[in-house]
Enzyme design. Structure first.
Site, mmCIF file in Angstrom:
data_model
loop_
_atom_site.group_PDB
_atom_site.id
_atom_site.type_symbol
_atom_site.label_atom_id
_atom_site.label_comp_id
_atom_site.label_asym_id
_atom_site.label_seq_id
_atom_site.Cartn_x
_atom_site.Cartn_y
_atom_site.Cartn_z
ATOM 1 C CE LYS A 54 -3.852 -2.345 2.200
ATOM 2 N NZ LYS A 54 -4.532 -2.720 3.438
ATOM 3 C CD GLN A 98 -3.395 -4.158 6.711
ATOM 4 O OE1 GLN A 98 -3.267 -3.211 5.945
ATOM 5 N NE2 GLN A 98 -4.054 -5.257 6.381
ATOM 6 C CG ASP A 124 -10.097 0.036 5.120
ATOM 7 O OD1 ASP A 124 -9.998 -0.255 3.921
ATOM 8 O OD2 ASP A 124 -9.350 -0.425 6.005
#
Ligand code: NAP
Length: 308
Positions: A54, A98, A124
């Protein structure tokens, strides 16, 4: 394999190509690039790889992306404090924590952390406000993996409107948003899970089957309506040679990869499904690159929205 390959890598490349001018335009206007803060707690090897990818992809796209690490034993309050700092930080338009978080943080840690991220920085799409907006089909920031799958299906000319779609998995990050995004594009959607009775029979009704379970090669040919479009989301690290030998022929690329590394990431979908399906998004090379491309897209969208 007879099925047409739904090429996630190529579609991800297209999306990144579209993100690049938007990044340049924002940077020119705002005098700074869109910013993404990534938080990694602990040292889970798979998470390390995801985070590294990422960061690299964001940097390649001209975004500012930085990593904030906490040790595995960090208390939840430290993580919440870090999230609060990023919430207040001007150059951070997006925040990604994460998952999974270390089990020691407690059973409700993820929920508390995702709730704490400012909704307009929630790239997200996990904040309850964004989930509510998604339910009402007016989300700006929707979960990256399912959004990427919609891009893949649409750009590969898989008809969604009127199709029967079956999603296996009901997680907040993949299964549920996937079902909603398909519904909003006028598919008739069924969500399956570990208590679904006669799962293969339900799956066989699908024109579009999305499997997000995390069990290697679980979806076999008897789950598939001939000609269906199948999207494999699951990723399972397999180290058992017997399993790999059962799934992949000697001399095949996948088998060679296993021989080299002693481990192989295997999707939910059994390789034999390629003989029955009409189109298939494989693991690897399918959903993974799309997830990252959509993270970049969401970060730019968050930056543009915050800048008004
Ligand atoms: P998760 O939270 O563990 O959810 C798994 C879902 O699968 C649950 O809803 C569970 O049902 C269901 N399930 C488990 N065993 C089943 C069975 N035997 N029959 C039917 N359903 C079953 O996982 P997730 O976060 O959604 O991720 C799913 C998979 O996708 C994982 O392998 C993950 O690594 C992968 N993934 C890949 C990407 C990517 O970018 N490539 C991104 C996200 C996720 P219950 O609810 O009944 O327990």
């Amino acid at each position: 394999m007879a099925a047409r390959v739904l090429d996630g890598t190529a579609v991800a490349q297209q999306i990144r190509g579209e993100v690049a001018p938007a990044v340049r335009a924002f940077t020119g206007r705002a005098g700074r690039p869109p910013g993404l803060g990534i938080v990694l707690v602990g040292d889970d090897p798979a998470s390390e790889i995801y985070v590294r990818n990422k960061l690299k992809s964001a940097a390649d796209a001209g975004l500012r992306a930085d990593l904030h690490r906490l040790p595995a034993a960090a208390p939840l309050d430290d993580l919440l404090g870090l999230v609060e700092q990023l919430n207040r930080s001007e150059p951070h338009d997006g925040i990604l924590v994460q998952s999974p978080l270390p089990a020691a943080m407690g059973a409700d840690a993820e929920r508390r952390v995702f709730d704490a991220i400012r909704a307009d920085k929630d790239v997200d799409g996990l904040h309850p406000l964004n989930v509510g907006l998604l339910v009402q089909n007016r989300a700006a920031l929707a979960s990256c993996t399912p959004s990427g799958i919609i891009e893949l299906l649409e750009r590969s000319q898989v008809a969604i409107a009127g199709a029967r779609a079956v999603v296996i998995g009901r997680s907040d990050i993949v299964g549920k948003p996937m079902a909603l995004l398909l519904l909003h594009r006028h598919a008739t959607v069924t969500i399956c899970h570990s208590r679904t009775a006669d799962l293969p029979a339900v799956a066989r009704t699908a024109d579009i089957l999305v499997s997000a379970i995390g069990r290697a090669a679980f979806v076999t040919r008897d789950f598939i309506k001939p000609g269906a479009a199948v999207v494999d989301v699951g990723t399972t690290q397999v180290t058992d040679r017997a399993v790999v030998e059962r799934l992949f022929a000697a001399g095949s690329k996948r088998r060679d990869a296993f021989e080299k590394r002693g481990a192989l990431v295997v999707g939910d979908v059994h390789p034999e499904v390629g003989e029955v399906a009409g189109a298939l998004s494989p693991v690897p090379g399918g959903v993974g690159p799309l997830t990252i491309a959509m993270l970049l897209k969401n970060t730019v969208a968050a930056a543009v929205a915050r800048a008004g």
